[in-house]
Motif scaffolding. Structure first.
Motif, PDB file in Angstrom:
ATOM      1  N   UNK A   1       0.844  -1.197   0.000  1.00  0.00           N
ATOM      2  CA  UNK A   1       0.000   0.000   0.000  1.00  0.00           C
ATOM      3  C   UNK A   1       0.880   1.249   0.000  1.00  0.00           C
ATOM      4  N   UNK A   2       1.788   1.346   0.974  1.00  0.00           N
ATOM      5  CA  UNK A   2       2.714   2.492   1.022  1.00  0.00           C
ATOM      6  C   UNK A   2       4.121   1.969   0.839  1.00  0.00           C
ATOM      7  N   UNK A   3       5.003   2.895   0.543  1.00  0.00           N
ATOM      8  CA  UNK A   3       6.412   2.507   0.423  1.00  0.00           C
ATOM      9  C   UNK A   3       6.949   2.094   1.783  1.00  0.00           C
ATOM     10  N   UNK A   4       7.504   0.894   1.831  1.00  0.00           N
ATOM     11  CA  UNK A   4       8.117   0.446   3.091  1.00  0.00           C
ATOM     12  C   UNK A   4       9.617   0.601   2.941  1.00  0.00           C
ATOM     13  N   UNK A   5      10.200   1.337   3.830  1.00  0.00           N
ATOM     14  CA  UNK A   5      11.620   1.679   3.701  1.00  0.00           C
ATOM     15  C   UNK A   5      12.506   0.445   3.676  1.00  0.00           C
ATOM     16  N   UNK A   6      12.229  -0.470   4.603  1.00  0.00           N
ATOM     17  CA  UNK A   6      13.079  -1.683   4.680  1.00  0.00           C
ATOM     18  C   UNK A   6      12.997  -2.494   3.409  1.00  0.00           C
ATOM     19  N   UNK A   7      11.780  -2.582   2.888  1.00  0.00           N
ATOM     20  CA  UNK A   7      11.588  -3.376   1.674  1.00  0.00           C
ATOM     21  C   UNK A   7      12.308  -2.738   0.494  1.00  0.00           C
ATOM     22  N   UNK A   8      12.192  -1.414   0.384  1.00  0.00           N
ATOM     23  CA  UNK A   8      12.843  -0.713  -0.723  1.00  0.00           C
ATOM     24  C   UNK A   8      14.348  -0.916  -0.684  1.00  0.00           C
ATOM     25  N   UNK A   9      14.916  -0.739   0.502  1.00  0.00           N
ATOM     26  CA  UNK A   9      16.365  -0.860   0.615  1.00  0.00           C
ATOM     27  C   UNK A   9      16.821  -2.286   0.385  1.00  0.00           C
ATOM     28  N   UNK A  10      16.081  -3.239   0.942  1.00  0.00           N
ATOM     29  CA  UNK A  10      16.509  -4.635   0.821  1.00  0.00           C
ATOM     30  C   UNK A  10      16.397  -5.130  -0.611  1.00  0.00           C
ATOM     31  N   UNK A  11      15.416  -4.649  -1.343  1.00  0.00           N
ATOM     32  CA  UNK A  11      15.226  -5.170  -2.699  1.00  0.00           C
ATOM     33  C   UNK A  11      16.024  -4.411  -3.729  1.00  0.00           C
ATOM     34  N   UNK A  12      16.658  -3.319  -3.290  1.00  0.00           N
ATOM     35  CA  UNK A  12      17.318  -2.461  -4.276  1.00  0.00           C
ATOM     36  C   UNK A  12      18.420  -3.188  -5.013  1.00  0.00           C
ATOM     37  N   UNK A  13      19.194  -3.984  -4.306  1.00  0.00           N
ATOM     38  CA  UNK A  13      20.327  -4.616  -4.955  1.00  0.00           C
ATOM     39  C   UNK A  13      19.983  -5.971  -5.549  1.00  0.00           C
ATOM     40  N   UNK A  14      18.772  -6.436  -5.339  1.00  0.00           N
ATOM     41  CA  UNK A  14      18.351  -7.692  -5.963  1.00  0.00           C
ATOM     42  C   UNK A  14      17.803  -7.344  -7.327  1.00  0.00           C
ATOM     43  N   UNK A  15      18.494  -7.848  -8.339  1.00  0.00           N
ATOM     44  CA  UNK A  15      18.183  -7.397  -9.698  1.00  0.00           C
ATOM     45  C   UNK A  15      16.772  -7.779 -10.133  1.00  0.00           C
ATOM     46  N   UNK A  16      16.311  -8.922  -9.663  1.00  0.00           N
ATOM     47  CA  UNK A  16      15.033  -9.420 -10.161  1.00  0.00           C
ATOM     48  C   UNK A  16      13.859  -9.100  -9.259  1.00  0.00           C
ATOM     49  N   UNK A  17      14.125  -8.422  -8.174  1.00  0.00           N
ATOM     50  CA  UNK A  17      13.028  -8.145  -7.240  1.00  0.00           C
ATOM     51  C   UNK A  17      12.745  -6.656  -7.261  1.00  0.00           C
ATOM     52  N   UNK A  18      11.508  -6.308  -7.417  1.00  0.00           N
ATOM     53  CA  UNK A  18      11.119  -4.903  -7.415  1.00  0.00           C
ATOM     54  C   UNK A  18       9.965  -4.694  -6.470  1.00  0.00           C
ATOM     55  N   UNK A  19       9.965  -3.553  -5.820  1.00  0.00           N
ATOM     56  CA  UNK A  19       8.894  -3.231  -4.873  1.00  0.00           C
ATOM     57  C   UNK A  19       8.197  -1.968  -5.360  1.00  0.00           C
ATOM     58  N   UNK A  20       6.881  -2.075  -5.559  1.00  0.00           N
ATOM     59  CA  UNK A  20       6.095  -0.920  -5.993  1.00  0.00           C
ATOM     60  C   UNK A  20       4.882  -0.794  -5.093  1.00  0.00           C
ATOM     61  N   UNK A  21       4.208   0.342  -5.211  1.00  0.00           N
ATOM     62  CA  UNK A  21       2.951   0.483  -4.489  1.00  0.00           C
ATOM     63  C   UNK A  21       1.796   0.289  -5.462  1.00  0.00           C
ATOM     64  N   UNK A  22       0.665  -0.068  -4.887  1.00  0.00           N
ATOM     65  CA  UNK A  22      -0.526  -0.312  -5.720  1.00  0.00           C
ATOM     66  C   UNK A  22      -0.926   0.951  -6.472  1.00  0.00           C
ATOM     67  N   UNK A  23      -0.765   2.107  -5.816  1.00  0.00           N
ATOM     68  CA  UNK A  23      -1.160   3.361  -6.478  1.00  0.00           C
ATOM     69  C   UNK A  23      -0.295   3.647  -7.694  1.00  0.00           C
TER      70      UNK A  23
END
Lengths: 229, 244
Positions: free
Chosen positions: A173-195
């Motif tokens: 729903x909202x940007x989660x800081x931990x998720x954004x940072x953790x997924x940043x260096x994983x090339x195949x994983x992306x984190x977006x919000x529904x909006x």
């Protein structure tokens, strides 16, 4: 009047352990929408058109550096008549009808965009590529923690056969800081919000990732926004 | 699961009530639009095998084979007076215009003299049409005063419009004239009452100019308050009640 039940059933799971926690109702009109691969194609093409930079440029014969003097007398040479030294058929000459900086944006009717999103979500749901989780909560922002979770849960059954991991899109729903940072260096994983998905009509990301992980709040947002009036 | 050995056709009928799983895993790699949705564009001058090489569909030489437009200017017909010069645009077409079928008093008098029109009854546009005094009622009949000094019969007449001289002539002869507003429906009900199972109520004028015209006693408009001896017709009675 709909003669079919308005809801479909979907498992919702725990993000860390992948254990099913329960069954929830999801809108049939969104997650059971017709799977229209022609509309998905149109939406992906439209989206990628709008992503184009369009900064290609060439010089035409007037822009290439050089004089406009007549290069040789009209008659008497025994050779072809010549005018400008930078004409397109000359070496070093300008480009005829070359690319110019322009926008490649196209329009797609809003209702087609919405149908494409519904179709994409339905495709993911029908192909068992959609995982609804209770909540995406990471304790730390460390990439190795996220990687451990994803590998353990193995949402893609073909993960063993691939050289690299499968691509995952996580919607919250909202940007989660931990998720954004953790997924940043994983090339195949992306984190977006529904909006973000809804604003952009982002079928490319939904179809382009193999597994779609949504938390319950994001599912609600997508359902209410995409349900046809 | 994603074997290409099976048919790569993933088209299937989609129904909202039937949930279908695609036979082949749908991803970015196998999306396509419906056959016939796109058509390749024609590119000329790219070799003989394309069918549009060399002369690029222009034939051999001549003015039309050359670069640029191939004619001196658009609409040029080789020197013959072009259609746009011979028949230029003029004016505009007014969709709300009304044309009235003219009827002069000498013709009316002749019809009365020969017994084709009965002056003891109220003369309406239906009588005029049926007796061929006017050959066609367009948006109504306008009474005009050519030969008005031959007009001696007192009559009661109801038309769409009338000229001032015609009004004077009729009243000098001792008759009575009313001008009434007819829209398409009212006109149809007047001249073809057999087409109606029940004659509808006639509408009042809508446009300000029409209301002004028909409220003016000078025109013997049916809405004007001074009009006393109205010919009694169904619609007029309602109008009179409202006006007075």
């Amino acid at each position: 009047l709909p003669v079919y039940p308005p809801f479909l059933q979907a498992w919702y799971r725990d993000f860390k352990t992948n254990l099913p926690l329960g069954i929830m109702d999801v809108e049939r009109q969104v997650f059971g929408a017709p799977i229209r691969k022609d509309i998905l194609q149109r939406a992906v093409i439209w989206q990628r058109d709008c992503l184009r930079q369009g900064t290609h440029s060439t010089k035409n014969r007037s822009e290439v550096s050089g004089t406009s003097k007549k290069w040789a007398p009209q008659k008497g040479r025994g050779k072809a008549r010549v005018g400008s030294h930078r004409a397109p058929h000359w070496r070093g000459g300008g480009v005829a009808h070359g690319p110019r900086p322009r926008s490649h944006d196209t329009d797609l009717p809003r209702q087609v965009q919405e149908l494409a999103l519904r179709s994409a979500l339905a495709t993911k749901f029908a192909q068992n590529q959609l995982v609804i989780v209770q909540d995406v909560h990471l304790e730390t922002e460390k990439t190795k923690d996220l990687k451990a979770i994803l590998e353990k849960n193995a949402w893609d059954p073909l993960a063993k056969d691939r050289k690299q991991g499968h691509s995952i899109l996580i919607l919250t729903k909202d940007h989660k800081n931990n998720l954004d940072l953790a997924s940043r260096n994983l090339q195949k994983v992306h984190a977006l919000t529904a909006e973000e998905i809804l604003d952009a009509g982002d079928v490319y990301n939904i179809m382009g990732h193999e597994t779609l992980i949504m938390d319950k709040e994001a599912t609600e947002i997508l359902q209410t926004a995409l349900k046809p009036k | 699961m994603h074997s290409i050995l099976k048919s790569t056709c993933t088209t299937f009928r989609t129904y909202v009530t039937i949930l279908q799983k695609p036979r082949i895993l749908l991803g970015l790699g196998n999306l396509s639009d419906n056959p016939g949705a796109t058509k390749q564009r024609k590119r000329v001058g790219r070799g003989p095998a394309s069918g549009h090489g060399k002369t690029c569909g222009r034939g051999q030489k001549g003015q039309k084979a050359r670069g640029g437009n191939g004619k001196p200017r658009r609409g040029f017909e080789g020197g013959q007076t072009s259609i746009s010069v011979a028949f230029p645009k003029r004016g505009f077409h007014n969709r709300n215009e009304k044309t009235y079928a003219p009827l002069n008093l000498d013709r009316l008098q002749h019809w009365i003299n020969t017994g084709r029109i009965d002056p003891s009854q109220t003369i309406t546009m239906k009588h005029l049409l049926d007796t061929r005094c006017v050959h066609g009622v367009k948006d109504g009949v306008k009474l005009l005063a050519d030969g008005s000094h031959y007009f001696k019969t007192p009559i009661k007449i109801e038309v769409a419009r009338a000229s001032q001289t015609a009004i004077k002539a009729i009243e000098k002869a001792g008759g009575n004239i009313t001008c009434r507003y007819y829209n398409r429906l009212a006109l149809r009900a007047t001249i073809k009452p057999e087409k109606f199972w029940k004659i509808p109520k006639f509408a009042a004028p809508v446009k300000a100019k029409d209301i002004e015209w028909y409220s003016n006693y000078k025109n013997r408009g049916y809405l004007s308050k001074k009009l006393a001896g109205l010919p009694v017709t169904q619609a007029n009675a309602q109008m009179a009640a409202r006006a007075i």
